[in-house]
Design an enzyme around this catalytic site. Structure first.
Site, PDB file in Angstrom:
ATOM      1  CE  LYS A   1      -8.201 -10.117  65.377  1.00  0.00           C
ATOM      2  NZ  LYS A   1      -8.649 -10.866  66.561  1.00  0.00           N
TER       3      LYS A   1
ATOM      4  CB  SER B   1      -3.302 -10.458  70.244  1.00  0.00           C
ATOM      5  OG  SER B   1      -3.822  -9.722  69.188  1.00  0.00           O
ATOM      6  CG  HIS B   2      -3.884  -6.147  70.809  1.00  0.00           C
ATOM      7  ND1 HIS B   2      -4.572  -7.345  70.823  1.00  0.00           N
ATOM      8  CD2 HIS B   2      -4.418  -5.410  71.791  1.00  0.00           C
ATOM      9  CE1 HIS B   2      -5.486  -7.314  71.766  1.00  0.00           C
ATOM     10  NE2 HIS B   2      -5.421  -6.151  72.383  1.00  0.00           N
TER      11      HIS B   2
ATOM     12  CG  ASP C   1      -1.697 -12.626  66.909  1.00  0.00           C
ATOM     13  OD1 ASP C   1      -1.891 -11.397  66.876  1.00  0.00           O
ATOM     14  OD2 ASP C   1      -2.618 -13.448  67.085  1.00  0.00           O
TER      15      ASP C   1
ATOM     16  CD  GLU D   1     -14.039  -9.651  66.195  1.00  0.00           C
ATOM     17  OE1 GLU D   1     -14.707  -9.628  67.217  1.00  0.00           O
ATOM     18  OE2 GLU D   1     -12.917 -10.178  66.128  1.00  0.00           O
ATOM     19  CD  GLU D   2     -14.113  -3.032  68.070  1.00  0.00           C
ATOM     20  OE1 GLU D   2     -13.348  -2.056  68.077  1.00  0.00           O
ATOM     21  OE2 GLU D   2     -13.955  -4.039  68.783  1.00  0.00           O
ATOM     22  CB  SER D   3     -10.961  -5.349  67.799  1.00  0.00           C
ATOM     23  OG  SER D   3     -11.414  -6.602  67.326  1.00  0.00           O
TER      24      SER D   3
ATOM     25  CB  THR E   1     -11.951 -12.073  74.045  1.00  0.00           C
ATOM     26  OG1 THR E   1     -12.524 -11.244  75.043  1.00  0.00           O
ATOM     27  CG2 THR E   1     -12.617 -11.799  72.715  1.00  0.00           C
TER      28      THR E   1
ATOM     29  CE  LYS F   1      -5.892 -17.878  68.830  1.00  0.00           C
ATOM     30  NZ  LYS F   1      -6.793 -16.946  68.167  1.00  0.00           N
TER      31      LYS F   1
ATOM     32  CG  ASP G   1      -4.925 -11.826  65.004  1.00  0.00           C
ATOM     33  OD1 ASP G   1      -4.280 -10.811  65.329  1.00  0.00           O
ATOM     34  OD2 ASP G   1      -5.511 -12.558  65.834  1.00  0.00           O
ATOM     35  NE  ARG G   2      -6.283  -7.112  67.767  1.00  0.00           N
ATOM     36  CZ  ARG G   2      -6.890  -6.448  68.729  1.00  0.00           C
ATOM     37  NH1 ARG G   2      -6.788  -5.135  68.783  1.00  0.00           N
ATOM     38  NH2 ARG G   2      -7.582  -7.068  69.653  1.00  0.00           N
TER      39      ARG G   2
ATOM     40  CB  THR H   1     -16.544  -9.091  71.086  1.00  0.00           C
ATOM     41  OG1 THR H   1     -17.203  -7.878  70.766  1.00  0.00           O
ATOM     42  CG2 THR H   1     -15.039  -8.898  71.005  1.00  0.00           C
TER      43      THR H   1
ATOM     44  CG  ASP I   1      -2.038  -8.206  65.652  1.00  0.00           C
ATOM     45  OD1 ASP I   1      -1.799  -8.796  64.576  1.00  0.00           O
ATOM     46  OD2 ASP I   1      -2.717  -8.705  66.550  1.00  0.00           O
TER      47      ASP I   1
ATOM     48  NE  ARG J   1     -11.786  -3.851  74.114  1.00  0.00           N
ATOM     49  CZ  ARG J   1     -10.517  -3.573  74.390  1.00  0.00           C
ATOM     50  NH1 ARG J   1     -10.141  -2.327  74.605  1.00  0.00           N
ATOM     51  NH2 ARG J   1      -9.617  -4.532  74.472  1.00  0.00           N
TER      52      ARG J   1
HETATM   53  C1  G16 Z   1      -9.312 -10.879  70.221  1.00  0.00           C
HETATM   54  C2  G16 Z   1     -10.402 -11.617  69.509  1.00  0.00           C
HETATM   55  C3  G16 Z   1     -11.238 -10.646  68.728  1.00  0.00           C
HETATM   56  C4  G16 Z   1     -11.738  -9.531  69.610  1.00  0.00           C
HETATM   57  C5  G16 Z   1     -10.578  -8.864  70.302  1.00  0.00           C
HETATM   58  C6  G16 Z   1     -10.979  -7.785  71.288  1.00  0.00           C
HETATM   59  O1  G16 Z   1      -8.438 -10.336  69.279  1.00  0.00           O
HETATM   60  O2  G16 Z   1      -9.880 -12.580  68.629  1.00  0.00           O
HETATM   61  O3  G16 Z   1     -12.276 -11.360  68.181  1.00  0.00           O
HETATM   62  O4  G16 Z   1     -12.437  -8.589  68.873  1.00  0.00           O
HETATM   63  O5  G16 Z   1      -9.845  -9.846  70.995  1.00  0.00           O
HETATM   64  O6  G16 Z   1     -11.311  -8.354  72.479  1.00  0.00           O
HETATM   65  P1  G16 Z   1     -11.645  -7.545  73.782  1.00  0.00           P
HETATM   66  O7  G16 Z   1     -12.486  -6.368  73.372  1.00  0.00           O
HETATM   67  O8  G16 Z   1     -12.392  -8.544  74.600  1.00  0.00           O
HETATM   68  O9  G16 Z   1     -10.362  -7.073  74.405  1.00  0.00           O
HETATM   69  P2  G16 Z   1      -6.870 -10.525  69.386  1.00  0.00           P
HETATM   70  O10 G16 Z   1      -6.329  -9.835  68.183  1.00  0.00           O
HETATM   71  O11 G16 Z   1      -6.509  -9.856  70.691  1.00  0.00           O
HETATM   72  O12 G16 Z   1      -6.661 -11.990  69.413  1.00  0.00           O
END
Ligand code: G16
Length: 544
Positions: A377, A113-114, A280, A364-366, A18, A126, A282-283, A345, A278, A497
């Site tokens: 983000k 990320s998280h 990095d 996004e919901e995430s 993703t 990335k 972005d969240r 997503t 989070d 999910r």
């Molecule tokens: C990444 C993507 C987001 C996505 C999220 C969840 O976020 O940038 O667009 O919504 O993953 O992905 P998944 O449901 O496939 O685990 P981040 O913050 O992890 O870079």
């Protein structure tokens, strides 16, 4: 200083998910693993796009060693200029901004990320393109293709490159410049928001913020922007020292992992706004005093109150959300007479819409929201949106939510994650739902009747590219939904999910806890996918 051509072989499993390549850090620490991927990025860059690259990461364990190796490979490949964040730190939205402001050809972002960091934990890499956006699938496919045919990478052994702000180095044909991690990003925020207005509301006592950086990259950004520039008391800026292992925590800003902040925000002593970000940066998580704001609602309310945000003074043009994100945004867009796009997503799918000026706000919901100022983000930006709305509206978060739900209906929303599954078993849960399509249509969950079961596919309106198989949807007659998809960001076993959305239009029933309200739908979702029957899991691992 000699350029070496190091013989290597392809590794399996270097297909970006993703959001880039995420693996356990010991996978990245294997000889040649990271080097292969970085060389593959360079190989996939068209010849005219090797002028300037940005490099930065969230500071997690292995960040510094990875940056040293990346610099050695970029120098060996003759990249003319590399901009690196001081101490190797740049939040993901700050990388996006720096790429855009410096007119770079792209950037390399080091983050998982998280996901937790530290020995034995997660790492990631990335590539973002020249517009600052995570590379689209055509580019990640090209990088993957390179990883599968690689036979050598170029490397030059450099002395340890000290990443002190303002330093500049020249190695072979390459100039390396170490930039302030926060300055350019903070300057951008000052252009987009009315800092004087927010600052005077804070000084006057009508507005205040408690922010939790979760020992991750937003610590220095929060101190400079919320503390120095807006006057938030440093005591209210929690966990702002970035640590390689995030203090042993899980830097995911939600009610589970940012529990301390959430609980504090539920007390009488809480300030009007609480927020967390989070690994990095972005969240984001937004919480008012006594009022949690779901990410989907946060996006919808930012759209509803966009006139309180100077960046959007000229209007929004259009908005976008990922498919599993609740439809609250769609209802606001309709009332504003704006197009609302539904994408798969992954932030990369917003890139073309933003570049083409079709949308100015997306989310996004995430726990991700952002505007057209960058192509990622942006957690700190979202907090500034909320501070702007509160300074302008002079209402509490709880009141704003109530008002929104009364006008648009409430999308009760939560996500159930079933983690740690064998990949085949995870895939089978989605197939189980699809295989019963005919019998599911017309069946009931409480007062709702299943109207359709389908698979989401997306055609990009700008370049026509198609993304198939982006999640299974069970849609009810009142527009409530269950969505199933597999996570694309995990580093070991698979995660299913399950996204639950129930639309409540009756205002007397809009004040309940979403996790409780969605319970029955959650059990229905588990049952029709035979999750318990197949995995033994009657309950999800995490509910957010
Ligand atoms: C990444 C993507 C987001 C996505 C999220 C969840 O976020 O940038 O667009 O919504 O993953 O992905 P998944 O449901 O496939 O685990 P981040 O913050 O992890 O870079």
């Amino acid at each position: 200083m000699d350029v070496q051509a190091v013989a290597t072989q392809p590794f399996s499993g270097q297909k970006p998910g993703t959001s880039g390549l995420r693996k356990k850090v010991d996978v990245f620490q294997q000889p040649h693993y990271l080097a292969n991927f970085v060389q593959a990025i360079v190989n996939a860059l068209p010849a005219g796009q090797r002028r300037r690259l940005v490099v930065g990461g969230d500071g997690r364990y292995f960040n510094d060693q990875a940056i040293q190796l990346i610099l050695e490979i970029l120098v060996a490949n003759g990249i003319a200029e590399v901009l690196v964040g001081a101490d190797g730190l740049l939040s993901t939205p700050a990388v996006s901004n720096l790429i855009r402001q410096s007119k770079a050809d792209g950037g390399i972002v080091l983050s998982a990320s998280h996901n937790p960091g530290g020995p034995g934990k997660d790492f990631g890499i990335k590539f973002n393109n020249a517009s600052g956006s995570p590379a689209p699938e055509s580019v990640t496919d090209a990088i993957y293709h390179q990883t599968q045919s690689i036979t050598e990478y170029r490397r030059v052994e450099l002395p340890a490159v000290k990443l002190a702000v303002g330093s500049q180095y020249r190695f072979l044909e390459t100039t390396i410049k170490v930039v302030d991690s926060v300055a350019d990003y903070a300057a951008l925020m000052q252009q987009l928001f009315d800092f004087d207005r927010i600052k005077s509301a804070i000084a006057g006592g009508s507005l205040d913020l408690c922010f939790d950086a979760m020992h991750a990259v937003t610590g220095p950004y929060a101190r400079r922007i919320f503390g120095d520039l807006l006057g938030v008391d440093p005591v209210q800026l929690r966990n702002c020292t970035a640590l390689a292992d995030f203090g042993g925590g899980h830097p995911d800003p939600n009610r589970v992992y940012a529990r301390d902040l959430y609980e504090f925000m539920m007390t009488e002593q809480a300030p009007p706004l609480g927020a967390a970000s989070d690994g990095d940066g972005d969240r984001n998580m937004i919480v008012g005093r006594g009022a949690f704001v779901s990410p989907s609602d946060s996006l919808a309310l930012i759209a509803q109150h966009h006139t309180s945000i100077p960046q959007f003074a000229a209007g929004l043009k259009g908005v976008a959300r990922s498919m599993p994100t609740s439809t609250a945004l769609d209802r606001v867009a309709q009332s504003l007479n704006l197009p609302c796009y539904e994408t798969p997503t992954g932030w990369k799918f917003f890139g073309n819409l933003l570049d083409d000026g079709l949308v100015r706000l997306c989310g996004e919901e995430s726990f991700g929201t952002s505007g057209d100022h960058v192509r990622e983000k942006d957690g700190v930006w979202t907090v500034l949106c909320w501070l702007s709305i509160l300074a302008d509206r002079r209402q509490s978060v709880a009141d704003l939510l109530r008002q929104h739900w009364t006008e648009f209906g409430r999308s009760y929303y939560c996500r159930h994650d079933y983690e740690g599954l064998p990949p085949d078993q995870a895939q089978e849960t989605l197939e189980q739902v699809l295989s019963q399509r005919d019998s599911l249509i017309g069946s009931r969950c409480g007062s709702m009747t299943v109207a359709d079961v389908n698979v989401f596919s997306y055609q990009d309106p700008v370049d026509g590219s198609v993304a198939d198989n982006q999640g299974v949807r069970v849609i009810f007659d009142d527009e409530s939904r269950v969505v199933y998809r597999l996570s694309g960001t995990g580093t070991d076993a698979a995660t299913v999910r399950v996204y639950l959305e129930q639309i409540e239009r009756e205002s007397t029933r809009q004040g309940q806890d979403a996790i409780v309200y969605n319970e029955v739908l959650g059990r229905f979702a588990n049952h029709i996918a035979a999750i318990e029957a197949r995995t033994g899991m009657a309950e999800p691992t995490v509910k957010t």
